[in-house]
Structures are given as structure tokens and as C-alpha cells.
Design an enzyme around this catalytic site. Structure first.
Site, short mmCIF file in Angstrom:
data_model
loop_
_atom_site.label_atom_id
_atom_site.label_comp_id
_atom_site.label_asym_id
_atom_site.label_seq_id
_atom_site.Cartn_x
_atom_site.Cartn_y
_atom_site.Cartn_z
N LYS A 62 4.22 4.09 -3.62
CA LYS A 62 5.20 3.19 -4.25
C LYS A 62 6.58 3.85 -4.29
O LYS A 62 6.89 4.66 -3.41
CB LYS A 62 4.70 2.74 -5.63
CG LYS A 62 3.31 2.07 -5.51
CD LYS A 62 2.90 1.27 -6.71
CE LYS A 62 1.52 0.66 -6.47
NZ LYS A 62 1.02 -0.08 -7.61
N GLU A 120 -7.15 -6.30 -4.30
CA GLU A 120 -6.55 -5.70 -5.49
C GLU A 120 -6.40 -6.76 -6.57
O GLU A 120 -5.41 -7.51 -6.57
CB GLU A 120 -5.15 -5.14 -5.16
CG GLU A 120 -5.14 -4.04 -4.13
CD GLU A 120 -3.92 -3.11 -4.28
OE1 GLU A 120 -4.13 -1.89 -4.23
OE2 GLU A 120 -2.79 -3.58 -4.48
N GLY A 165 -2.26 -0.92 -12.04
CA GLY A 165 -1.40 -0.24 -13.01
C GLY A 165 -1.84 -0.37 -14.45
O GLY A 165 -1.06 -0.10 -15.36
N HIS A 200 1.43 -7.05 -0.71
CA HIS A 200 1.10 -6.37 -1.97
C HIS A 200 1.54 -7.23 -3.16
O HIS A 200 2.57 -7.88 -3.11
CB HIS A 200 1.77 -4.99 -2.03
CG HIS A 200 1.25 -4.15 -3.15
ND1 HIS A 200 1.71 -4.29 -4.44
CD2 HIS A 200 0.30 -3.19 -3.19
CE1 HIS A 200 1.04 -3.45 -5.22
NE2 HIS A 200 0.19 -2.77 -4.49
N SER A 229 -6.07 0.72 -10.17
CA SER A 229 -6.49 1.74 -11.15
C SER A 229 -7.66 2.61 -10.67
O SER A 229 -8.51 2.99 -11.48
CB SER A 229 -6.84 1.08 -12.49
OG SER A 229 -5.68 0.47 -13.04
N GLY A 247 -2.92 3.74 -6.04
CA GLY A 247 -1.52 3.83 -6.45
C GLY A 247 -1.25 5.15 -7.14
O GLY A 247 -1.13 6.19 -6.51
N ASN A 276 -0.89 4.53 -1.78
CA ASN A 276 0.37 3.78 -1.83
C ASN A 276 1.25 4.50 -2.85
O ASN A 276 1.06 4.35 -4.05
CB ASN A 276 0.07 2.33 -2.24
CG ASN A 276 1.34 1.52 -2.47
OD1 ASN A 276 2.45 2.00 -2.23
ND2 ASN A 276 1.17 0.30 -2.96
N GLU A 317 2.97 -6.53 -5.83
CA GLU A 317 4.33 -6.26 -6.33
C GLU A 317 5.37 -6.92 -5.41
O GLU A 317 6.42 -7.37 -5.88
CB GLU A 317 4.55 -4.75 -6.46
CG GLU A 317 3.76 -4.20 -7.65
CD GLU A 317 3.34 -2.74 -7.54
OE1 GLU A 317 3.86 -2.02 -6.67
OE2 GLU A 317 2.49 -2.33 -8.35
#
Ligand code: 13P
Length: 255
Positions: free
Chosen positions: A10, A169, A175, A97, A215, A236, A8, A99
Site C-alpha cells: 500500500k 478480500e 484492515g 482492490h 487481516s 496488507g 500489498n 480501496e
């Protein structure tokens, strides 16, 4: 089961030069790898999707997107339909997701609409679920995840369910460079499989890949994916470094 290593990217790769450098570096790293049991997928920002699909056509890398809208066409300023993605070479669409949930108010119901139309359009949805740190502390992980699956997969028939991909996740691991222990991931995998086998048949539930995300690095790939028996990863930051991303893919493919 086949393994899935999904990147991903992003909101990164800001210039054509940066994108072209990424693609050249990825293609050259890819030549050093041979995957026997894995699908490698990249989900770049929408503006890059067609280019990525063109570059990787005929290779072992497939392409997807990070989001879609839940209508096929029409007056929805700024949105992209899953059918467009499919017609421009995309094969996967991430939905729900954390986010998107956090910054754009995407709920289980919205993710459900997106998953349904992605399936109808011939894309494979990658449905993201996971608990916040606070929910984890309050021992609500199982409850949150059960609700996310039940609401997110509402009305998805048996005939379509084997095209689903679930990505666990934990939000506190996205992150942050903090990763759960293998046994924590495994407990959630077992729960997800149980819920899926209640929604569908146990045989069908066994065929739905369950990935880990948050992560992931080469050095943690065994801990969060191989050891807990996950079917792959959603990566990510490390997906922005082709060599590292493919290192993760190799570890999982050879496991
Ligand atoms: P990081 O790997 O950067 O933690 O991001 C995980 C993620 O959100 C993948 O969808």
C-alpha cells in the site's frame, strides 16, 4: 497447485532510508526460508518498483504493482501503463482492490479494462473481489461476487485466463483484524470456482489461483488459507514486517 503469497505494501515506505531498511531486512529474512511450492510476490508503491525488481532479480521473490492504467501510452497525466511496469521488471498488477473501488471509483468495468491490458502487456493480474459488511448482512455476498467476476472478467479468452489470479478480500476484513471462519472462506472459494468453470472449462478454472486477503497474520493463515483450501494470500499490513510476512509464507508453503 502452486501457492501465492503476495504482499500489498500500500502507500508505505516513505523515505529511501525506510525502503532500504525494509529491503535489507527482507533479504536477510529470506535467506532463512526455502520455498518448495510457492511464489512470493511484493507489490510496493510505484516509485519503489524498479528498485525492488533490481534487488530481487534472480531470487525467489517477484515484484508487482498495486495499480495500472488501462492504456499503453499517451497523454494520461499521472498514470502508469502496464507495459512500463513490465519493462521495468514487474510481473503482477493488482486490479479492483476495494480501496481503489472506494476512493477512486474503480468499477468492475474499469478493473476489466485494466485486467485486459495487464494480460496483453505480459503481467499477471490479481483481481480483487469481495463484499461489504452491509452486503454480507443482507445475504448478498454470492450475488456481489458473481457480478464482480462476470463483469471483471468479461471478454477474457480461454487462452489468457490461466494467467489470472483472483483474490477474495471481504471488505469487512480488510484492515480490521476481523477474519472470516474457514467455512465462510471455503463457501466463497467454491462459488468462485463454480463461476470460473462456467466462464471457462472446469480444467482451466482449476488452474486459476484463488487467494484470500484481509487481516492475514501468521496466527490466522491456517484458518483463512490452508483449512479452506485457498491457493495463497494477499497480505496488507503484515507485509510491512518481513519476518511476519515470511512466516505466513512458510506456513502456507509447508501446508
Ligand atoms: P490488511 O492485511 O492490512 O487487512 O490488508 C489486506 C489488503 O487489503 C491486501 O490487499
Amino acid at each position: 497447485m502452486e501457492k501465492y503469497i503476495i504482499g500489498n505494501l500500500k502507500m508505505n515506505l516513505l523515505t529511501q532510508a525506510e525502503r532500504n531498511h525494509y529491503l535489507a531486512s527482507f533479504s536477510s529474512e529470506l535467506k532463512k526460508s526455502k520455498f518448495s511450492n510457492s511464489r512470493v510476490v511484493l507489490c510496493p508503491p510505484m516509485v519503489h518498483m524498479e528498485k525492488f525488481a533490481g534487488v530481487f532479480r534472480g531470487s525467489e521473490v517477484q515484484v508487482g504493482v498495486q495499480n495500472v492504467y488501462f492504456e499503453e501510452r499517451g497523454s494520461f497525466t499521472g498514470e502508469v501503463s502496464p507495459l512500463m511496469v513490465k519493462n521495468f521488471g514487474g510481473e503482477y498488477a493488482i486490479a479492483g482492490h476495494s480501496e481503489r473501488r472506494r476512493y477512486f471509483g474503480e468499477t468492475n468495468e474499469v478493473a476489466n479494462e485494466k485486467i485486459k491490458i495487464a494480460l496483453k502487456s505480459g503481467l499477471r493480474p490479481v483481481y480483487c473481489i469481495g463484499e461489504t459488511e452491509d452486503e454480507r448482512r443482507k445475504d448478498l455476498t454470492f450475488e456481489v461476487i458473481s457480478r464482480q467476476i462476470e463483469e471483471g472478467l468479461l471478454g477474457i479468452a480461454n487462452t489468457q485466463a490461466d494467467r489470472l489470479i483472483i483474490a477474495y478480500e471481504p471488505i469487512w476484513a480488510v484492515g480490521t483484524d476481523v477474519v472470516p471462519e474457514s467455512n465462510e472462506v471455503m463457501e466463497v472459494r467454491i462459488l468462485i470456482r463454480k463461476i470460473l468453470s462456467e466462464l471457462y472449462s472446469p480444467e482451466l478454472a482449476e488452474r486459476i489461483p484463488i487467494l484470500y486477503g484481509g487481516s492475514v497474520k501468521a496466527k490466522s493463515a491456517a484458518q483463512v488459507c490452508v483449512d479452506p483450501g485457498m491457493d495463497g494470500v494477499l497480505v496488507g499490513r503484515e507485509s510491512l514486517i518481513p519476518m511476519e510476512f515470511l512466516k505466513i509464507a512458510n506456513i502456507i508453503d509447508k501446508s
